[in-house]
Design an enzyme around this catalytic site. Structure first.
Site, PDB file in Angstrom:
ATOM      1  N   GLY A   1     -10.132 -30.514 -17.015  1.00  0.00           N
ATOM      2  CA  GLY A   1     -10.833 -29.780 -17.584  1.00  0.00           C
ATOM      3  C   GLY A   1     -10.525 -28.377 -17.381  1.00  0.00           C
TER       4      GLY A   1
ATOM      5  N   ASP B   1     -11.674 -42.841 -11.913  1.00  0.00           N
ATOM      6  CA  ASP B   1     -12.660 -42.582 -12.753  1.00  0.00           C
ATOM      7  C   ASP B   1     -14.033 -42.595 -12.012  1.00  0.00           C
TER       8      ASP B   1
ATOM      9  N   ALA C   1     -17.153 -34.652 -15.116  1.00  0.00           N
ATOM     10  CA  ALA C   1     -18.623 -34.896 -15.819  1.00  0.00           C
ATOM     11  C   ALA C   1     -18.491 -35.192 -17.195  1.00  0.00           C
ATOM     12  N   GLN C   2     -19.222 -35.883 -17.864  1.00  0.00           N
ATOM     13  CA  GLN C   2     -19.567 -35.692 -19.184  1.00  0.00           C
ATOM     14  C   GLN C   2     -20.393 -34.282 -19.417  1.00  0.00           C
TER      15      GLN C   2
ATOM     16  N   TYR D   1     -24.418 -43.056 -20.281  1.00  0.00           N
ATOM     17  CA  TYR D   1     -23.015 -42.725 -19.802  1.00  0.00           C
ATOM     18  C   TYR D   1     -23.205 -41.525 -19.140  1.00  0.00           C
TER      19      TYR D   1
ATOM     20  N   SER E   1     -25.320 -27.052 -12.042  1.00  0.00           N
ATOM     21  CA  SER E   1     -25.411 -26.071 -13.330  1.00  0.00           C
ATOM     22  C   SER E   1     -26.681 -25.311 -13.527  1.00  0.00           C
TER      23      SER E   1
ATOM     24  N   GLU F   1     -28.071 -25.355 -16.120  1.00  0.00           N
ATOM     25  CA  GLU F   1     -28.853 -26.221 -17.159  1.00  0.00           C
ATOM     26  C   GLU F   1     -30.012 -26.680 -16.334  1.00  0.00           C
TER      27      GLU F   1
ATOM     28  N   TYR G   1     -28.014 -34.387 -19.688  1.00  0.00           N
ATOM     29  CA  TYR G   1     -26.876 -33.969 -18.960  1.00  0.00           C
ATOM     30  C   TYR G   1     -27.583 -33.198 -17.807  1.00  0.00           C
TER      31      TYR G   1
ATOM     32  N   LYS H   1     -27.458 -33.756 -13.675  1.00  0.00           N
ATOM     33  CA  LYS H   1     -27.040 -32.785 -12.482  1.00  0.00           C
ATOM     34  C   LYS H   1     -27.872 -32.406 -11.496  1.00  0.00           C
TER      35      LYS H   1
ATOM     36  N   HIS I   1     -19.477 -20.503 -18.186  1.00  0.00           N
ATOM     37  CA  HIS I   1     -18.247 -19.477 -17.957  1.00  0.00           C
ATOM     38  C   HIS I   1     -17.358 -20.130 -18.719  1.00  0.00           C
TER      39      HIS I   1
ATOM     40  N   ARG J   1     -11.570 -23.233 -22.809  1.00  0.00           N
ATOM     41  CA  ARG J   1     -12.786 -23.872 -22.976  1.00  0.00           C
ATOM     42  C   ARG J   1     -12.608 -24.870 -24.019  1.00  0.00           C
TER      43      ARG J   1
HETATM   44  P1  NAP Z   1     -14.727 -29.784 -18.906  1.00  0.00           P
HETATM   45  O1  NAP Z   1     -13.964 -28.993 -19.261  1.00  0.00           O
HETATM   46  O2  NAP Z   1     -15.497 -30.684 -19.850  1.00  0.00           O
HETATM   47  O3  NAP Z   1     -14.158 -30.791 -17.869  1.00  0.00           O
HETATM   48  C1  NAP Z   1     -14.787 -31.980 -17.450  1.00  0.00           C
HETATM   49  C2  NAP Z   1     -13.832 -32.807 -16.793  1.00  0.00           C
HETATM   50  O4  NAP Z   1     -14.296 -34.243 -16.223  1.00  0.00           O
HETATM   51  C3  NAP Z   1     -12.572 -33.300 -17.514  1.00  0.00           C
HETATM   52  O5  NAP Z   1     -11.377 -33.151 -16.723  1.00  0.00           O
HETATM   53  C4  NAP Z   1     -12.944 -34.828 -17.890  1.00  0.00           C
HETATM   54  O6  NAP Z   1     -11.677 -35.397 -18.112  1.00  0.00           O
HETATM   55  C5  NAP Z   1     -13.528 -35.125 -16.758  1.00  0.00           C
HETATM   56  N1  NAP Z   1     -14.173 -36.323 -16.704  1.00  0.00           N
HETATM   57  C6  NAP Z   1     -15.127 -36.785 -17.807  1.00  0.00           C
HETATM   58  N2  NAP Z   1     -15.436 -38.080 -17.379  1.00  0.00           N
HETATM   59  C7  NAP Z   1     -15.155 -38.530 -16.380  1.00  0.00           C
HETATM   60  C8  NAP Z   1     -14.944 -39.747 -15.594  1.00  0.00           C
HETATM   61  N3  NAP Z   1     -15.798 -40.645 -16.083  1.00  0.00           N
HETATM   62  N4  NAP Z   1     -14.473 -39.782 -14.469  1.00  0.00           N
HETATM   63  C9  NAP Z   1     -13.656 -38.769 -14.160  1.00  0.00           C
HETATM   64  N5  NAP Z   1     -13.486 -37.655 -14.750  1.00  0.00           N
HETATM   65  C10 NAP Z   1     -14.181 -37.437 -15.829  1.00  0.00           C
HETATM   66  O7  NAP Z   1     -15.752 -29.055 -17.992  1.00  0.00           O
HETATM   67  P2  NAP Z   1     -15.739 -27.631 -17.389  1.00  0.00           P
HETATM   68  O8  NAP Z   1     -16.204 -26.799 -18.016  1.00  0.00           O
HETATM   69  O9  NAP Z   1     -14.424 -27.477 -16.739  1.00  0.00           O
HETATM   70  O10 NAP Z   1     -16.820 -27.919 -16.154  1.00  0.00           O
HETATM   71  C11 NAP Z   1     -16.440 -28.472 -14.633  1.00  0.00           C
HETATM   72  C12 NAP Z   1     -17.722 -29.102 -14.204  1.00  0.00           C
HETATM   73  O11 NAP Z   1     -18.724 -27.829 -14.216  1.00  0.00           O
HETATM   74  C13 NAP Z   1     -18.442 -30.061 -14.925  1.00  0.00           C
HETATM   75  O12 NAP Z   1     -19.018 -30.849 -13.963  1.00  0.00           O
HETATM   76  C14 NAP Z   1     -19.507 -29.141 -15.790  1.00  0.00           C
HETATM   77  O13 NAP Z   1     -20.683 -29.990 -16.028  1.00  0.00           O
HETATM   78  C15 NAP Z   1     -19.869 -28.170 -14.376  1.00  0.00           C
HETATM   79  N6  NAP Z   1     -20.196 -26.975 -15.203  1.00  0.00           N
HETATM   80  C16 NAP Z   1     -19.805 -26.160 -16.115  1.00  0.00           C
HETATM   81  C17 NAP Z   1     -20.049 -25.121 -16.519  1.00  0.00           C
HETATM   82  C18 NAP Z   1     -19.286 -24.319 -17.449  1.00  0.00           C
HETATM   83  O14 NAP Z   1     -19.961 -23.183 -18.201  1.00  0.00           O
HETATM   84  N7  NAP Z   1     -18.208 -24.652 -17.853  1.00  0.00           N
HETATM   85  C19 NAP Z   1     -21.304 -24.589 -15.962  1.00  0.00           C
HETATM   86  C20 NAP Z   1     -22.043 -25.302 -14.894  1.00  0.00           C
HETATM   87  C21 NAP Z   1     -21.574 -26.242 -14.518  1.00  0.00           C
HETATM   88  P3  NAP Z   1     -11.056 -35.529 -19.454  1.00  0.00           P
HETATM   89  O15 NAP Z   1     -10.316 -34.304 -19.555  1.00  0.00           O
HETATM   90  O16 NAP Z   1     -10.069 -36.887 -19.535  1.00  0.00           O
HETATM   91  O17 NAP Z   1     -12.002 -35.498 -20.430  1.00  0.00           O
HETATM   92  N1  GDD Z   2     -22.070 -26.422 -28.666  1.00  0.00           N
HETATM   93  C1  GDD Z   2     -22.565 -25.669 -29.359  1.00  0.00           C
HETATM   94  N2  GDD Z   2     -22.105 -25.764 -30.991  1.00  0.00           N
HETATM   95  N3  GDD Z   2     -23.611 -24.849 -29.129  1.00  0.00           N
HETATM   96  C2  GDD Z   2     -24.122 -24.146 -29.882  1.00  0.00           C
HETATM   97  C3  GDD Z   2     -23.893 -24.254 -31.544  1.00  0.00           C
HETATM   98  C4  GDD Z   2     -22.776 -25.244 -31.925  1.00  0.00           C
HETATM   99  O1  GDD Z   2     -22.323 -25.142 -32.899  1.00  0.00           O
HETATM  100  N4  GDD Z   2     -24.545 -23.468 -32.392  1.00  0.00           N
HETATM  101  C5  GDD Z   2     -25.458 -22.892 -31.181  1.00  0.00           C
HETATM  102  N5  GDD Z   2     -25.061 -23.303 -30.100  1.00  0.00           N
HETATM  103  C6  GDD Z   2     -26.095 -23.106 -28.949  1.00  0.00           C
HETATM  104  C7  GDD Z   2     -26.689 -24.239 -28.100  1.00  0.00           C
HETATM  105  O2  GDD Z   2     -27.816 -24.625 -28.903  1.00  0.00           O
HETATM  106  C8  GDD Z   2     -26.900 -23.469 -26.908  1.00  0.00           C
HETATM  107  O3  GDD Z   2     -28.106 -22.937 -26.898  1.00  0.00           O
HETATM  108  C9  GDD Z   2     -25.680 -22.706 -26.721  1.00  0.00           C
HETATM  109  O4  GDD Z   2     -25.227 -22.501 -28.132  1.00  0.00           O
HETATM  110  C10 GDD Z   2     -24.728 -22.790 -25.790  1.00  0.00           C
HETATM  111  O5  GDD Z   2     -24.210 -24.161 -26.022  1.00  0.00           O
HETATM  112  P1  GDD Z   2     -22.736 -24.743 -25.357  1.00  0.00           P
HETATM  113  O6  GDD Z   2     -21.637 -23.878 -25.370  1.00  0.00           O
HETATM  114  O7  GDD Z   2     -22.704 -26.079 -25.949  1.00  0.00           O
HETATM  115  O8  GDD Z   2     -23.330 -24.472 -24.079  1.00  0.00           O
HETATM  116  P2  GDD Z   2     -24.396 -25.113 -22.930  1.00  0.00           P
HETATM  117  O9  GDD Z   2     -25.143 -23.876 -22.420  1.00  0.00           O
HETATM  118  O10 GDD Z   2     -25.287 -26.207 -23.743  1.00  0.00           O
HETATM  119  O11 GDD Z   2     -23.765 -25.739 -21.685  1.00  0.00           O
HETATM  120  C11 GDD Z   2     -22.676 -25.299 -21.105  1.00  0.00           C
HETATM  121  O12 GDD Z   2     -23.147 -24.520 -19.876  1.00  0.00           O
HETATM  122  C12 GDD Z   2     -23.771 -25.247 -19.014  1.00  0.00           C
HETATM  123  C13 GDD Z   2     -24.294 -24.289 -17.952  1.00  0.00           C
HETATM  124  O13 GDD Z   2     -25.402 -23.692 -18.354  1.00  0.00           O
HETATM  125  C14 GDD Z   2     -21.702 -26.641 -20.613  1.00  0.00           C
HETATM  126  O14 GDD Z   2     -20.784 -25.902 -20.045  1.00  0.00           O
HETATM  127  C15 GDD Z   2     -22.608 -27.372 -19.525  1.00  0.00           C
HETATM  128  O15 GDD Z   2     -21.788 -28.377 -19.104  1.00  0.00           O
HETATM  129  C16 GDD Z   2     -22.929 -26.359 -18.303  1.00  0.00           C
HETATM  130  O16 GDD Z   2     -23.638 -27.044 -17.352  1.00  0.00           O
END
Ligand code: NAP
Ligand code: GDD
Length: 337
Positions: free
Chosen positions: A12, A64, A88-89, A101, A131, A133, A154, A158, A184, A189
């Site tokens: 990811g 997995d 994570a999903q 799931y 998170s 969230e 989700y 978490k 982030h 992304r």
């Molecule tokens: P991401 O790009 O969606 O990556 C998720 C990773 O989890 C991918 O490597 C995915 O594999 C793997 N995965 C999904 N299902 C799995 C399973 N059943 N078993 C093992 N691995 C599995 O997420 P990210 O943005 O890098 O975020 C990393 C972590 O931080 C996640 O736990 C996310 O919820 C958390 N988080 C993210 C943010 C953010 O803003 N990015 C903020 C707060 C917390 P595949 O590549 O095969 O799909």
């Molecule tokens: N994805 C998406 N697509 N979001 C949209 C859209 C669209 O077309 N239009 C508006 N949004 C709004 C969503 O409703 C949400 O309020 C905001 O944009 C951010 O959506 P995402 O980028 O999907 O991120 P998130 O905040 O729901 O979740 C991400 O951040 C979390 C940390 O606060 C993910 O990375 C989570 O895994 C992570 O935990």
């Protein structure tokens, strides 16, 4: 001996940046990859040295988070010093469509990994990717002692994973740390998160191969930081004498509308000519505003964000313009593993 890390979610966004950071620090890095009918290792292929190479320090293993035996075997085999549970999903909207799931992977998956680490008894430290969230409906600013009020399957998963990590710390004395990371982003992304969806569309609209961008709620406020800086906080949180939980954020909130406006303006376009609202992207329950107070991380870890909103938007739009140019020129070559 080089230190050994195991990363779930290595394929990811965060996993790829964390791998680079740990390799730079001299670690041997093991990562978990899922079986998929299409290639899913693109983000790490670019940093990989093939496992047959004598200098290889990055290794991927099929496993997995839904498969406890494979997790236990992996931890026994590689005896990591540090485990980073990033798998994570992770898509909030999608979690409403596949709640069971999501709970299994994002919630129970963390428990399975904690239990596998405990059973293997290799004395490793454990990082849980928690998170912002989890704060959900609780208004900002949010910090470590802000009550959780999750608003999606989700976020509920978490919260379960967060408390499981705390519970293993309190029950078994394991070194478990939660990083409560706010949103982030980066050029790596996933393309269905809002920032990347916007920056990819801006590049395509500028190039004349797309006209409209369909979005949902533009009023949501998020605290957007830069992913390569956030993985540094993950590592720091496992280097302390005592384990703890840390909010990692910029402390700045912006609406989705502001992100759209800034991204289009960067290429000289007016977003109102291209953006339409599609209710399909609304969520059954929305998280209105997330803005983090990262004082503890600054004090305890010495961590602070460097890249703020305007720079983040610019970096992401420019990266997508470059990517599009490379795609169109046929310059992208897949690494054969
Ligand atoms: P991401 O790009 O969606 O990556 C998720 C990773 O989890 C991918 O490597 C995915 O594999 C793997 N995965 C999904 N299902 C799995 C399973 N059943 N078993 C093992 N691995 C599995 O997420 P990210 O943005 O890098 O975020 C990393 C972590 O931080 C996640 O736990 C996310 O919820 C958390 N988080 C993210 C943010 C953010 O803003 N990015 C903020 C707060 C917390 P595949 O590549 O095969 O799909
Ligand atoms: N994805 C998406 N697509 N979001 C949209 C859209 C669209 O077309 N239009 C508006 N949004 C709004 C969503 O409703 C949400 O309020 C905001 O944009 C951010 O959506 P995402 O980028 O999907 O991120 P998130 O905040 O729901 O979740 C991400 O951040 C979390 C940390 O606060 C993910 O990375 C989570 O895994 C992570 O935990």
């Amino acid at each position: 001996m080089p230190r050994v890390a195991l990363i779930t979610g290595i394929t990811g966004q965060d996993g790829s940046y964390l791998s680079e950071l740990l390799l730079d620090k001299g670690y041997t890095v093991h990562g978990l990859k899922r079986r998929s009918s299409t290639f899913n290792t693109e983000r790490v292929d670019r940093i990989d040295v093939h496992p047959r190479h004598p200098d290889a320090r990055l290794f991927l293993h099929y496993s997995d988070l839904t498969d406890p035996a494979s997790l236990t075997n992996l931890i026994r085999d590689i005896a990591p010093d540090e485990i980073y549970n990033l798998g994570a999903q992770s898509h909030v909207r999608v979690s409403f469509d596949i709640p069971g799931y999501t709970a299994d992977v994002t919630g129970l998956g963390a428990l399975r990994l904690l239990e596998a680490a405990r059973a293997a008894d290799v004395g490793c430290r454990f990082y849980q990717a928690s998170s912002s969230e989890m704060f959900g409906a609780t208004p900002p600013p949010q910090r470590e002692d802000t009550p959780f009020h999750p608003r999606s399957p989700y976020a509920c998963a978490k919260v379960y994973a967060y408390w499981s990590a705390v519970n293993y710390r309190e029950s078994y004395g394991m070194y478990c740390a939660n990083g409560i990371l706010f949103n982030h982003e980066s050029p790596r992304r996933g393309e269905n998160f809002v920032t990347r969806k916007i920056t990819r569309a801006v590049a395509r609209i500028e190039a004349g191969i797309q006209d409209k961008l369909h979005l949902g709620n533009l009023d949501a406020v998020r605290d957007w930081g830069y992913a390569p800086e956030y993985v540094e906080a993950m590592w720091l949180s496992l280097q302390q004498d005592q384990p703890g939980d840390y909010v990692v954020a910029t402390g700045e909130g912006h609406t989705v509308r502001e992100f759209v406006e800034a991204a289009f303006a960067h290429v000289g376009l007016d977003w109102r000519d291209h953006v339409t609202i599609d209710p399909r992207y609304f969520r059954p329950a929305e998280v209105d505003a997330l803005i983090g107070d990262y004082s503890r991380a600054r004090r305890a870890l010495g961590w602070a964000p460097k890249t703020l909103f305007a720079d983040l938007v610019r970096v992401m739009v420019d990266a997508d313009r470059q990517l599009l140019e490379d795609e169109r020129a046929g310059r992208l070559v897949r690494v054969d593993r």
